[in-house]
Design a protein around this motif. Structure first.
Motif, PDB file in Angstrom:
ATOM      1  N   LYS A 152      96.385 -57.308-130.899  1.00 43.68           N
ATOM      2  CA  LYS A 152      97.350 -56.639-130.403  1.00 43.68           C
ATOM      3  C   LYS A 152      98.412 -57.301-129.620  1.00 43.68           C
ATOM      4  N   THR A 153      98.128 -58.232-128.573  1.00 45.38           N
ATOM      5  CA  THR A 153      99.131 -59.129-127.961  1.00 45.38           C
ATOM      6  C   THR A 153      99.820 -59.867-128.811  1.00 45.38           C
ATOM      7  N   THR A 154      99.184 -60.273-130.007  1.00 49.64           N
ATOM      8  CA  THR A 154      99.843 -61.560-130.980  1.00 49.64           C
ATOM      9  C   THR A 154     101.027 -60.735-131.455  1.00 49.64           C
ATOM     10  N   LEU A 166     104.979 -53.338-123.784  1.00 44.87           N
ATOM     11  CA  LEU A 166     104.047 -53.335-122.623  1.00 44.87           C
ATOM     12  C   LEU A 166     102.881 -53.688-122.992  1.00 44.87           C
ATOM     13  N   ASP A 167     102.364 -54.949-122.437  1.00 43.09           N
ATOM     14  CA  ASP A 167     101.031 -55.235-122.808  1.00 43.09           C
ATOM     15  C   ASP A 167      99.958 -54.994-121.613  1.00 43.09           C
ATOM     16  N   GLU A 168      99.123 -54.047-122.122  1.00 46.33           N
ATOM     17  CA  GLU A 168      98.053 -53.413-121.127  1.00 46.33           C
ATOM     18  C   GLU A 168      98.534 -53.215-119.743  1.00 46.33           C
ATOM     19  N   PRO A 169      99.800 -52.444-119.587  1.00 48.49           N
ATOM     20  CA  PRO A 169     100.465 -52.169-118.483  1.00 48.49           C
ATOM     21  C   PRO A 169      99.604 -51.464-117.432  1.00 48.49           C
TER      22      PRO A 169
HETATM   23 MG   LIG Z   1      95.874 -59.074-125.342  1.00 47.61          MG
END
Ligand SMILES: [Mg+2]
Ligand SMILES: Nc1ncnc2c1ncn2[C@@H]1O[C@H](COP(=O)(O)OP(=O)(O)OP(=O)(O)O)[C@@H](O)[C@H]1O
Lengths: 357, 290
Positions: A43-45, A158-161
Motif C-alpha cells: 500500500k505504502t509503496t 494519506l499514509d495511515e493518517p
Molecule cells: Mg505502509
C-alpha cells in the motif's frame, strides 16, 4: 482537481521484491479512495509511487491529463501526509503549514495569513506559535493535514493518517477527515490496514495483497460480493466463515451437513466440484429449536462484543463463527441449530479462490 | 533491633564503629580528591596569575601585581596581529570545513554507495596523517609546487583537508538520525536538495554543526606545525607559532611575555565557545526520533 490512472504499474525494489505488481487502477476526480490490505502488501509503496518518491519500474501513471510516470514529485500537484506526520521540529505550527508556500516564494506576511486561515479551518486556533513537540497527537495530525492542503493540491495522499491516534480520537478524526475531504473536493488516496476505516470513509476501496490488486469497488461491493476468499476473509469486523465443501446433487455437502447452493450458482458448478462456501457470522442465526435448513451444532467458545456475542460452534467437524444478539447468549457446551441466511451465502472456487456467480 | 531490646547495646556500638569508619573514609577520600584537583588547577592558576607578576617564574607564587607585561606585549609588533591571524585561519578553516562537511555528510548519509562505510573509515584514518608530522615533507612539497607557500590559501587547504574527514564522520551520524520523511515531505512541495539541506537538515543538525564549528576552531587554534612550515613572514604567523619566538637576547624563555601572551591566546577560544553555545546552543529539538 485531477483523477489518477495507473496502468500496469510495477515497483520492484533492489533485490527483486515487487512492492507493487502490475497494478491497474483508475481513481476518479474528487474521489475518496482507500488502499486496503494487510501489512507488507504494498500500500505504502503504491502511494509513494503516485507521489513520485519511488521511481516506477515499469508501467505508466497519469495524474489529471499529464503523464507523470517520470516526473519529479514537486511538479505532480500532490500533497502527502506521512504516517509520522513529518512536521519540522524546528519550525512553529504556522511556519510548518506555510512551508510549501515558502518554497513557492510567497511573501512572509501572505504566507502567515494563509497558514492562519487554513489552521482556523482545521480548528488549530491559538496553536500557530507552538512547536510540533508541544502538540498532542491529534493536533499534530491536523497540522500535517493543514500543511498538505495549504497549497490546494490536486491530489491528497494519506499514509495511515489515523493509526497514531488512540481509539476514541480516531473516530473523531475519521469524521473530521471525511468532512474536510468533502469540503475541499480534493482527490484523496488513503492507505489503511483497518477494513472498518476503509468501509467507513472511502467512496471506493482497492484491496491489495502481495503487491497485487484483489478487488476495486465501493464498500458495499467489496463487503457483499468479495472477488475471492482473501477479500472475503479480510473485509468485515468478524471474518467470513469459509468452509471447504463439495457440490453433490445440486446441493452443497459441508462436512456432514448439506445446504442449498447460493442462489444463481446452480448453473455454474459441476457435480463433485470442490468449492469454498462462505457465510458471514452476522448472517447466521442460532436457534434452539429445529427448523427447515437448520444444521445441528454445539457451542464451544463465547466472546462478548458488547451489543452482540460472537460464538464459535462446532457443526460436525466444521467450525463456524456466529454473531448472536446479546439477549440470546448461549453458554459453552449448549446444543442447538444454526440457520444460514441463504441469500447471503457465497461460493468460491476451491482452486482459484475466485467467487462463483 | 526493635524486636530484641536486650541486644541493643552491642549492636549500636558496632553500628557506631561502622559510621565512624565510614566518616573517616569519606574525609580521606575528599582530601585526596581535593589534592588531585589542586594539582590539575595549578597550571590554570599560573596562567591567570603569572601575567600580572613583574617577575614570573615557573613556580606558582603570589604575584608582584603589575600590568607592565601587557604594555610590553603591546609593543611587540607581531603579538596582537598574530591573534588576528589565528582568528582568520580558525574562522576560515571553519567556514570551509562546515560548508563542505555538511554537504558531504548529507550526501554520504542519503546516497547509497557501495563500500561507503569503508571509505569513511579510510578517510578518517588517513586524515590524522595529513596534519601530522609524518606527511609534512610531502605536504610541504605539494604546497611549494602549487606556489602557495607563505600564503593562507595553502594553510587553509591543508588544515581543512586534515579536519574534514572527522567532520564528515560526525555530521553523517547526525544526519542519519533525521527521518527521511522530513525531506520527502519537503520534496513533495517542490524543494530541491540544497533547499532541503538549508531549510530542514541543517537546522535540525544545528547542535552538530555548532559543535563542529567550535571543535574546528580549537583544532586550528592550537595547530603549530602546519603554519610553522608553510608560512615564512613573521607578520602572517598565527599565535601558536609566535609564542615560540618569545626569547630574551640570552636565549632564555621570556616568561613575562609568554605568560601574558598565553592568557590572551586562550581568551578568544573561550569567548567563541560561550557565544556559539548561547546563539546556536548544544541542545536538541524534541521529536527527532519518533
Ligand atoms: Mg505502509
Ligand atoms: N526500501 C525497500 N527495499 C526493499 N523492499 C522494500 C522496501 N520498502 C518496502 N519493501 C517491501 O515491499 C513490500 C511492500 O511494502 P510496503 O511498505 O508498501 O507495505 P505496506 O502495505 O505499506 O505495509 P504496512 O501496512 O506494514 O505499512 C514489503 O514486502 C516490503 O518488505
Amino acid at each position: 482537481m485531477a483523477g489518477i490512472t495507473a496502468t500496469q504499474l510495477v515497483k520492484e525494489y533492489p533485490g527483486g521484491v515487487r512492492g507493487v505488481d502490475e497494478v491497474d487502477v483508475e481513481i476518479r476526480d474528487g474521489e475518496f479512495f482507500a488502499l486496503l490490505g494487510p501489512s507488507g502488501c504494498g500500500k505504502t509503496t503504491l502511494l509513494r509511487s503516485i507521489a513520485g518518491l519511488e521511481a516506477i519500474t515499469s508501467g505508466s501513471l497519469v495524474i489529471g491529463d499529464r503523464d507523470v510516470t517520470n516526473a519529479e514529485p514537486g511538479v505532480r500537484g500532490v500533497a502527502m501526509v506521512f504516517q509520522d506526520y513529518a512536521l519540522f521540529p524546528h519550525m512553529d505550527v504556522g511556519d510548518n503549514i506555510a512551508y510549501p508556500l515558502r518554497i513557492k516564494r510567497v511573501k512572509r506576511d501572505e504566507r502567515r495569513g494563509t497558514a492562519a486561515k487554513v489552521a482556523d479551518g482545521l480548528s488549530l486556533q491559538g496553536l500557530i506559535e507552538r512547536r510540533p513537540g508541544q502538540l498532542s497527537g491529534g493536533q499534530q495530525q491536523r497540522v500535517a493535514l493543514a500543511r498538505a492542503v495549504a497549497t490546494r493540491p490536486d491530489v491528497l495522499l494519506l499514509d495511515e493518517p489515523l493509526s497514531n491516534l488512540d481509539a476514541r480520537l480516531r473516530l473523531e478524526a475519521r469524521t473530521f477527515l471525511k468532512e474536510l475531504q468533502r469540503d475541499l473536493g480534493v482527490t484523496t488516496v488513503f492507505v489503511t490496514h483497518d477494513q472498518a476505516e476503509a468501509l467507513a470513509l472511502a467512496d471506493r476501496i482497492a484491496v491489495m495483497r502481495a503487491g497485487k490488486l484483489q478487488q476495486i469497488g465501493t464498500p458495499r461491493e467489496v463487503f457483499q460480493r468479495p472477488n475471492n476468499t482473501f477479500v472475503a476473509g479480510f473485509i468485515g469486523s468478524n471474518p467470513m466463515n469459509l468452509l471447504p465443501a463439495q457440490v453433490r446433487e445440486s446441493r452443497l455437502a459441508v462436512g456432514d451437513a448439506t445446504v442449498s447452493l447460493p442462489p444463481g450458482t446452480e448453473q455454474l458448478v459441476r457435480e463433485g466440484q470442490d468449492v469454498v462456501w462462505g457465510i458471514r457470522p452476522e448472517y447466521v442465526r442460532w436457534v434452539t429449536a429445529e427448523e427447515a435448513g437448520a444444521i445441528p451444532a454445539e457451542v464451544s467458545v463465547v466472546e462478548n462484543l458488547g451489543a452482540s456475542v460472537l460464538i464459535v460452534v462446532n457443526a460436525g467437524d466444521r467450525k463456524l463463527q456466529v454473531a448472536v444478539p446479546e439477549d440470546q447468549e448461549p453458554a459453552p457446551g449448549d446444543r442447538g441449530w444454526i440457520v444460514p441466511q441463504l441469500s447471503k451465502t457465497l461460493l468460491f472456487d476451491a482452486e482459484t479462490t475466485e467467487r462463483i456467480g | 533491633m526493635t524486636a530484641t531490646p536486650a541486644k541493643t547495646g552491642p549492636v549500636t556500638s558496632v553500628a557506631r564503629n561502622r559510621t565512624v569508619r565510614q566518616y573517616v573514609a569519606r574525609v580521606l577520600f575528599a582530601v585526596l580528591m581535593t589534592l588531585v584537583g589542586v594539582l590539575f588547577a595549578l597550571p590554570m592558576v599560573w596562567l591567570v596569575l603569572a601575567p600580572f607578576d613583574a617577575t614570573p617564574t615557573l613556580s606558582l607564587e603570589w604575584p608582584d601585581w603589575t600590568l607592565d607585561n601587557f604594555a610590553r606585549l603591546a609593543e611587540n609588533p607581531y603579538a596582537l596581529r598574530s591573534i588576528g591571524n589565528s582568528l582568520i585561519l580558525g574562522v576560515g578553516t571553519m567556514v570551509i570545513v562546515v560548508g563542505l562537511g555538511a554537504l558531504a555528510a548529507y550526501a554520504m548519509s542519503r546516497i547509497r554507495i557501495p563500500g561507503r562505510d569503508g571509505i569513511l573509515y579510510a578517510l578518517l584514518l588517513l586524515s590524522s596523517i595529513v596534519t601530522g608530522t609524518a606527511a609534512m615533507v610531502p605536504t610541504f612539497q605539494i604546497i611549494t609546487q602549487l606556489g602557495l607557500i607563505n600564503n593562507y590559501v595553502g594553510v587553509l587547504l591543508v588544515l581543512a583537508g586534515g579536519i574534514l574527514p572527522t567532520v564528515i564522520f560526525i555530521l553523517k551520524d547526525f544526519m542519519d538520525s533525521i527521518p527521511k520523511s522530513y525531506e520527502e515531505s519537503a520534496r513533495l512541495y517542490g524543494a530541491g536538495p540544497f533547499r532541503i539541506l538549508r531549510d530542514v537538515v541543517a537546522p535540525i543538525a544545528r547542535p552538530g554543526l555548532a559543535f563542529i564549528s567550535i571543535w574546528t576552531i580549537v583544532q586550528v587554534w592550537g595547530n603549530f606545525l602546519v603554519p610553522f612550515i608553510l608560512l615564512r613572514s613573521p607578520d602572517l604567523q598565527p599565535a601558536a607559532v609566535l609564542m615560540y619566538t618569545f626569547y630574551t637576547e640570552s636565549g632564555q624563555a621570556d616568561l613575562r611575555l609568554i605568560s601574558t601572551f598565553a592568557l590572551l591566546f586562550s581568551a578568544p577560544v573561550l569567548i567563541i565557545y560561550f557565544v556559539v553555545n548561547r546563539r546556536y546552543g548544544f541542545r536538541f529539538h524534541g521529536g527527532i526520533k519518533s
